[in-house]
Design a protein around this motif. Structure first.
Motif, PDB file in Angstrom:
ATOM      1  N   LEU A 406     -43.750  46.888  98.750  1.00 17.17           N
ATOM      2  CA  LEU A 406     -44.451  46.930  99.465  1.00 17.17           C
ATOM      3  C   LEU A 406     -45.249  45.616 100.362  1.00 17.17           C
ATOM      4  CD1 LEU A 406     -46.841  49.256  99.429  1.00 17.17           C
ATOM      5  CD2 LEU A 406     -48.136  48.787  97.881  1.00 17.17           C
ATOM      6  N   ILE A 407     -44.771  45.480 101.498  1.00 11.19           N
ATOM      7  CA  ILE A 407     -45.922  44.706 101.868  1.00 11.19           C
ATOM      8  C   ILE A 407     -46.623  44.851 102.600  1.00 11.19           C
ATOM      9  CG2 ILE A 407     -43.546  43.779 101.943  1.00 11.19           C
ATOM     10  CD1 ILE A 407     -43.506  44.049 104.851  1.00 11.19           C
ATOM     11  N   LYS A 408     -47.340  43.693 103.001  1.00 15.36           N
ATOM     12  CA  LYS A 408     -49.161  43.667 104.209  1.00 15.36           C
ATOM     13  C   LYS A 408     -49.167  42.795 104.592  1.00 15.36           C
ATOM     14  CE  LYS A 408     -53.665  45.750 103.559  1.00 15.36           C
ATOM     15  NZ  LYS A 408     -54.767  46.301 102.818  1.00 15.36           N
ATOM     16  N   ASN A 409     -49.560  42.865 105.824  1.00  9.83           N
ATOM     17  CA  ASN A 409     -49.824  40.813 106.631  1.00  9.83           C
ATOM     18  C   ASN A 409     -48.721  40.163 105.792  1.00  9.83           C
ATOM     19  OD1 ASN A 409     -52.554  41.887 107.329  1.00  9.83           O
ATOM     20  ND2 ASN A 409     -53.531  41.518 105.666  1.00  9.83           N
ATOM     21  N   GLY A 410     -47.288  40.625 105.875  1.00  8.06           N
ATOM     22  CA  GLY A 410     -46.463  39.813 105.982  1.00  8.06           C
ATOM     23  C   GLY A 410     -46.519  39.933 104.661  1.00  8.06           C
ATOM     24  N   THR A 411     -46.821  39.530 103.791  1.00  6.57           N
ATOM     25  CA  THR A 411     -47.137  39.302 102.562  1.00  6.57           C
ATOM     26  C   THR A 411     -46.447  40.261 101.386  1.00  6.57           C
ATOM     27  OG1 THR A 411     -49.242  37.372 102.531  1.00  6.57           O
ATOM     28  CG2 THR A 411     -48.331  38.873 100.349  1.00  6.57           C
ATOM     29  N   VAL A 412     -45.350  39.926 100.609  1.00  8.90           N
ATOM     30  CA  VAL A 412     -44.956  40.805  98.937  1.00  8.90           C
ATOM     31  C   VAL A 412     -46.065  41.382  98.152  1.00  8.90           C
ATOM     32  CG1 VAL A 412     -43.068  41.021  97.703  1.00  8.90           C
ATOM     33  CG2 VAL A 412     -42.758  40.054 100.163  1.00  8.90           C
ATOM     34  N   LEU A 413     -47.079  42.578  98.049  1.00 15.06           N
ATOM     35  CA  LEU A 413     -48.063  42.945  97.400  1.00 15.06           C
ATOM     36  C   LEU A 413     -47.372  42.868  95.701  1.00 15.06           C
ATOM     37  CD1 LEU A 413     -49.595  44.939  99.417  1.00 15.06           C
ATOM     38  CD2 LEU A 413     -49.927  43.072  99.245  1.00 15.06           C
ATOM     39  N   MET A 414     -46.058  44.005  95.867  1.00 13.20           N
ATOM     40  CA  MET A 414     -45.377  44.519  94.952  1.00 13.20           C
ATOM     41  C   MET A 414     -44.233  45.010  95.270  1.00 13.20           C
ATOM     42  SD  MET A 414     -45.974  45.001  91.288  1.00 13.20           S
ATOM     43  CE  MET A 414     -45.074  45.363  90.490  1.00 13.20           C
ATOM     44  N   LYS A 415     -43.090  44.970  93.333  1.00 13.42           N
ATOM     45  CA  LYS A 415     -41.778  45.645  93.997  1.00 13.42           C
ATOM     46  C   LYS A 415     -41.597  46.316  92.870  1.00 13.42           C
ATOM     47  CE  LYS A 415     -39.916  41.687  94.293  1.00 13.42           C
ATOM     48  NZ  LYS A 415     -38.636  40.531  94.429  1.00 13.42           N
ATOM     49  N   TRP A 416     -40.820  47.454  92.896  1.00 16.71           N
ATOM     50  CA  TRP A 416     -40.559  48.368  91.718  1.00 16.71           C
ATOM     51  C   TRP A 416     -39.200  48.632  91.462  1.00 16.71           C
ATOM     52  CZ3 TRP A 416     -44.991  49.152  95.286  1.00 16.71           C
ATOM     53  CH2 TRP A 416     -45.553  49.324  94.652  1.00 16.71           C
ATOM     54  N   HIS A 417     -38.291  48.755  90.387  1.00 14.97           N
ATOM     55  CA  HIS A 417     -37.321  49.052  90.710  1.00 14.97           C
ATOM     56  C   HIS A 417     -37.220  50.630  90.577  1.00 14.97           C
ATOM     57  CE1 HIS A 417     -33.482  50.190  87.867  1.00 14.97           C
ATOM     58  NE2 HIS A 417     -33.328  48.483  88.283  1.00 14.97           N
ATOM     59  N   HIS A 418     -35.913  51.437  90.605  1.00 13.41           N
ATOM     60  CA  HIS A 418     -35.785  52.709  90.825  1.00 13.41           C
ATOM     61  C   HIS A 418     -36.537  53.535  89.655  1.00 13.41           C
ATOM     62  CE1 HIS A 418     -32.146  52.699  89.198  1.00 13.41           C
ATOM     63  NE2 HIS A 418     -31.527  52.469  90.272  1.00 13.41           N
ATOM     64  N   ASN A 419     -35.865  52.975  88.583  1.00 15.86           N
ATOM     65  CA  ASN A 419     -36.522  53.356  86.567  1.00 15.86           C
ATOM     66  C   ASN A 419     -37.844  53.155  86.527  1.00 15.86           C
ATOM     67  OD1 ASN A 419     -34.089  54.132  86.920  1.00 15.86           O
ATOM     68  ND2 ASN A 419     -33.664  51.950  85.858  1.00 15.86           N
ATOM     69  N   ASP A 420     -38.797  52.888  87.683  1.00 17.67           N
ATOM     70  CA  ASP A 420     -39.838  52.487  87.064  1.00 17.67           C
ATOM     71  C   ASP A 420     -41.334  52.713  88.290  1.00 17.67           C
ATOM     72  OD1 ASP A 420     -39.648  50.877  84.903  1.00 17.67           O
ATOM     73  OD2 ASP A 420     -39.048  49.235  86.248  1.00 17.67           O
ATOM     74  N   LEU A 421     -40.833  53.983  89.733  1.00 21.31           N
ATOM     75  CA  LEU A 421     -41.266  54.275  90.617  1.00 21.31           C
ATOM     76  C   LEU A 421     -42.887  54.701  90.248  1.00 21.31           C
ATOM     77  CD1 LEU A 421     -38.423  55.775  92.907  1.00 21.31           C
ATOM     78  CD2 LEU A 421     -39.646  53.591  93.032  1.00 21.31           C
ATOM     79  N   PRO A 422     -44.040  54.473  90.478  1.00 23.48           N
ATOM     80  CA  PRO A 422     -44.954  54.911  90.595  1.00 23.48           C
ATOM     81  C   PRO A 422     -45.120  56.279  91.383  1.00 23.48           C
ATOM     82  CG  PRO A 422     -45.590  53.035  92.147  1.00 23.48           C
ATOM     83  CD  PRO A 422     -44.048  53.130  91.521  1.00 23.48           C
ATOM     84  N   SER A 423     -46.375  57.050  91.133  1.00 24.85           N
ATOM     85  CA  SER A 423     -46.392  57.902  91.964  1.00 24.85           C
ATOM     86  C   SER A 423     -47.864  57.253  93.116  1.00 24.85           C
ATOM     87  CB  SER A 423     -47.540  58.501  91.574  1.00 24.85           C
ATOM     88  OG  SER A 423     -49.164  57.947  91.137  1.00 24.85           O
ATOM     89  N   THR A 425     -50.201  57.682  94.503  1.00 22.16           N
ATOM     90  CA  THR A 425     -51.869  57.997  94.835  1.00 22.16           C
ATOM     91  C   THR A 425     -52.096  56.713  94.301  1.00 22.16           C
ATOM     92  OG1 THR A 425     -52.094  60.512  94.733  1.00 22.16           O
ATOM     93  CG2 THR A 425     -53.695  58.745  93.222  1.00 22.16           C
ATOM     94  N   GLN A 426     -50.904  56.303  92.872  1.00 20.35           N
ATOM     95  CA  GLN A 426     -50.908  54.271  92.153  1.00 20.35           C
ATOM     96  C   GLN A 426     -51.266  53.635  92.932  1.00 20.35           C
ATOM     97  OE1 GLN A 426     -48.040  56.068  89.334  1.00 20.35           O
ATOM     98  NE2 GLN A 426     -49.473  56.036  87.641  1.00 20.35           N
ATOM     99  N   ILE A 427     -50.533  53.918  93.791  1.00 24.71           N
ATOM    100  CA  ILE A 427     -49.989  52.468  94.732  1.00 24.71           C
ATOM    101  C   ILE A 427     -51.454  52.757  95.385  1.00 24.71           C
ATOM    102  CG2 ILE A 427     -48.430  52.021  96.636  1.00 24.71           C
ATOM    103  CD1 ILE A 427     -46.219  53.220  95.647  1.00 24.71           C
ATOM    104  N   ILE A 428     -52.243  53.543  96.135  1.00 21.44           N
ATOM    105  CA  ILE A 428     -53.079  53.711  96.584  1.00 21.44           C
ATOM    106  C   ILE A 428     -54.066  53.053  95.778  1.00 21.44           C
ATOM    107  CG2 ILE A 428     -54.502  54.886  98.306  1.00 21.44           C
ATOM    108  CD1 ILE A 428     -52.011  54.072  99.432  1.00 21.44           C
ATOM    109  N   GLU A 429     -54.181  53.239  94.766  1.00 18.66           N
ATOM    110  CA  GLU A 429     -55.507  52.782  94.205  1.00 18.66           C
ATOM    111  C   GLU A 429     -55.921  51.224  93.526  1.00 18.66           C
ATOM    112  OE1 GLU A 429     -55.419  55.468  91.118  1.00 18.66           O
ATOM    113  OE2 GLU A 429     -56.237  57.046  91.726  1.00 18.66           O
ATOM    114  N   LYS A 430     -54.664  50.628  94.065  1.00 25.86           N
ATOM    115  CA  LYS A 430     -54.167  49.420  93.807  1.00 25.86           C
ATOM    116  C   LYS A 430     -54.138  48.766  94.715  1.00 25.86           C
ATOM    117  CE  LYS A 430     -51.813  46.625  89.862  1.00 25.86           C
ATOM    118  NZ  LYS A 430     -51.115  46.961  88.227  1.00 25.86           N
ATOM    119  N   TYR A 431     -53.516  49.345  95.553  1.00 23.36           N
ATOM    120  CA  TYR A 431     -52.800  48.173  97.000  1.00 23.36           C
ATOM    121  C   TYR A 431     -54.219  48.255  97.891  1.00 23.36           C
ATOM    122  CZ  TYR A 431     -49.481  46.994  93.051  1.00 23.36           C
ATOM    123  OH  TYR A 431     -48.930  46.136  92.120  1.00 23.36           O
ATOM    124  N   SER A 432     -54.213  49.554  97.969  1.00 25.05           N
ATOM    125  CA  SER A 432     -54.952  49.696  99.596  1.00 25.05           C
ATOM    126  C   SER A 432     -55.408  48.928  99.852  1.00 25.05           C
ATOM    127  CB  SER A 432     -55.545  50.895  99.814  1.00 25.05           C
ATOM    128  OG  SER A 432     -56.388  50.923  99.073  1.00 25.05           O
TER     129      SER A 432
END
Length: 439
Positions: A406-423, A425-432
């Motif tokens: 997940l990136i925004k303004n060219g900054t890496v906000l978060m990375k997930w392994h395929h074993n740890d994918l969130p929903s 909704t969870q991504i939007i609530e935390k990083y929007s």
């Protein structure tokens, strides 16, 4: 009073060593001043720790702590990122034509990191000291000539078999010559430890020493397993969370440029014999025919932490456009679609479809052929676009295939392994609204 002075000197030496390492670790690249600064800092820390230990031969004590710290650190930074060591082993196998050994690379990465971590622990804590001295010397006897060969080969041929040895993973990149001199500096104290190995006795009972050694093995394996099944607990790579990619791609004003020597290859028309020439003395008559040219690196210049990050697709290179996007960008990384875990594609689709429905940018990066991409899209009903990126870059971005970044303004906000994918909704609530930017 004398003991207090010794302890104060020890504390000062440790603090000075830590400060020196902190200062020099900020330098990007494999600069020699960084190399000597890190060595000097480690020696100061080793000296400080040695002053706190009970009476014994000081040269032996200092050697044991110094070698122990280096092995412990080397083993740990490899253990946190087993896929990084796996890729490095494959590089070695490819360079030496041992392609059939590639399936053993992951096992060897677990084994090597555990061996180095345990050897370091045995020496540093004086656990099974004779065994530790034997293994440390065996390591140095094997790897010192190997690293000399790699450095000499690069010097003679002008090209590298492997770019760096990988002895400290991505935590500390060394050139092949730096790696060799690092091993020389370790070889000498390893011989000191081995020479006086029979003088070393532990205050811990033999049974407990074996328990401690076993605990070190288990700890290393657990750390490696976690890094493989999830993501490394510490990310030493240039794409770590919080990195502003455009800044990491920039070359500072006045930075040292690499120096190359251009060789021109010509062929005699009559005999077919090929010969190399320089730009100053190449043949200009009709007896010769130009074949090829090559650039030989004479001096390395500044290379930014991120220097090969591109996204190219049917609509051209969109790298700058994506890095300038002020909204959340969902970036799926699948360096090899044949090796990608298809079982998680439904989860990825759910996240990506929801993001596209909200008008957010979604894209995938891969190094696979177009036929593979088309096949995946049909098989898993994928609707986002794929772009081509160098496979080594993709392996560096995230240690997961597939992985989500997940990136925004060219900054890496978060990375997930395929074993740890969130929903989604969870991504939007935390990083929007991350970094205070409203979308």
């Amino acid at each position: 009073m004398r003991r207090q002075i010794k302890y104060i000197a020890g504390a000062a030496s440790i603090v000075a060593g830590l400060f020196l390492i902190y200062v020099y670790v900020q330098i990007h690249g494999a600069e020699w001043n960084k190399f000597w600064g890190m060595i000097g800092g480690t020696l100061l820390i080793s000296l400080g720790i040695s002053l706190y230990l009970r009476r014994e031969n000081f040269a032996l004590k200092l050697s044991r702590v110094f070698v122990g710290l280096v092995f412990l650190y080397s083993g740990f930074v490899k253990a946190v990122d087993p896929l990084g060591s796996n890729y490095k082993f494959i590089d070695y196998f490819d360079a030496w034509g041992l392609h059939s050994l590639a399936p053993t690379a992951l096992f060897l990465s677990f084994l090597l990191s555990m061996a180095e971590f345990v050897i370091g622990g045995l020496l540093l804590f004086k656990v099974l000291p004779r065994m530790g001295s034997w293994f440390a010397l065996i390591f140095m006897v094997i790897f010192t000539p190997v690293t000399l060969y790699l450095a000499m080969q690069q010097q003679v041929s002008g090209h590298e078999l492997v770019h760096d040895c990988g002895c400290f993973g991505d935590a500390l990149i060394l050139t092949n010559w730096q790696t060799f001199w690092k091993n020389v500096l370790l070889f000498v104290p390893s011989m000191v430890i081995f020479y006086w190995r029979n003088r070393e006795t532990s205050r811990i009972g033999l049974r407990n020493q074996w328990i401690l050694a076993g605990t070190m093995c288990v700890f290393s394996l657990v750390v490696s397993w976690y890094g493989l099944q999830h993501l490394p607990i510490i990310d030493f790579r240039p794409y770590k969370i919080g990195t502003h990619i455009p800044t990491a791609m920039a070359i500072p004003p006045g930075a040292k440029q690499p120096v190359y020597d251009t060789k021109l290859i010509y062929k005699k028309k009559a005999s077919g014999e090929q010969q190399e020439f320089t730009l100053q003395n190449y043949p200009q008559d009709t007896l010769w025919e130009f074949v090829d040219s090559k650039n030989v690196l004479l001096e390395e210049g500044y290379t930014p932490p991120i220097h090969d990050f591109t996204m190219v697709g049917p609509d051209g290179d969109i790298t700058q456009e994506v890095l300038a996007d002020t909204g959340l960008v969902f970036m799926i990384v699948e360096y090899d679609l044949d090796k990608s875990d298809g079982d998680v594609q439904a989860e990825l689709n759910a996240i990506c479809n929801a993001a596209m429905k909200d008008g957010r940018r979604v894209l995938a990066l891969t190094a696979s052929l177009d036929e593979k991409i088309d096949s995946l899209k049909v098989k898993h009903d994928v609707h986002y676009n794929f772009y081509k990126t160098d496979p080594i870059t993709l392996k560096t971005v995230v240690r997961s295939n597939p992985g989500l970044v997940l990136i925004k303004n060219g900054t890496v906000l978060m990375k997930w392994h395929h074993n740890d994918l969130p929903s989604y909704t969870q991504i939007i609530e935390k990083y929007s609204n991350k970094n205070g930017n409203k979308e």
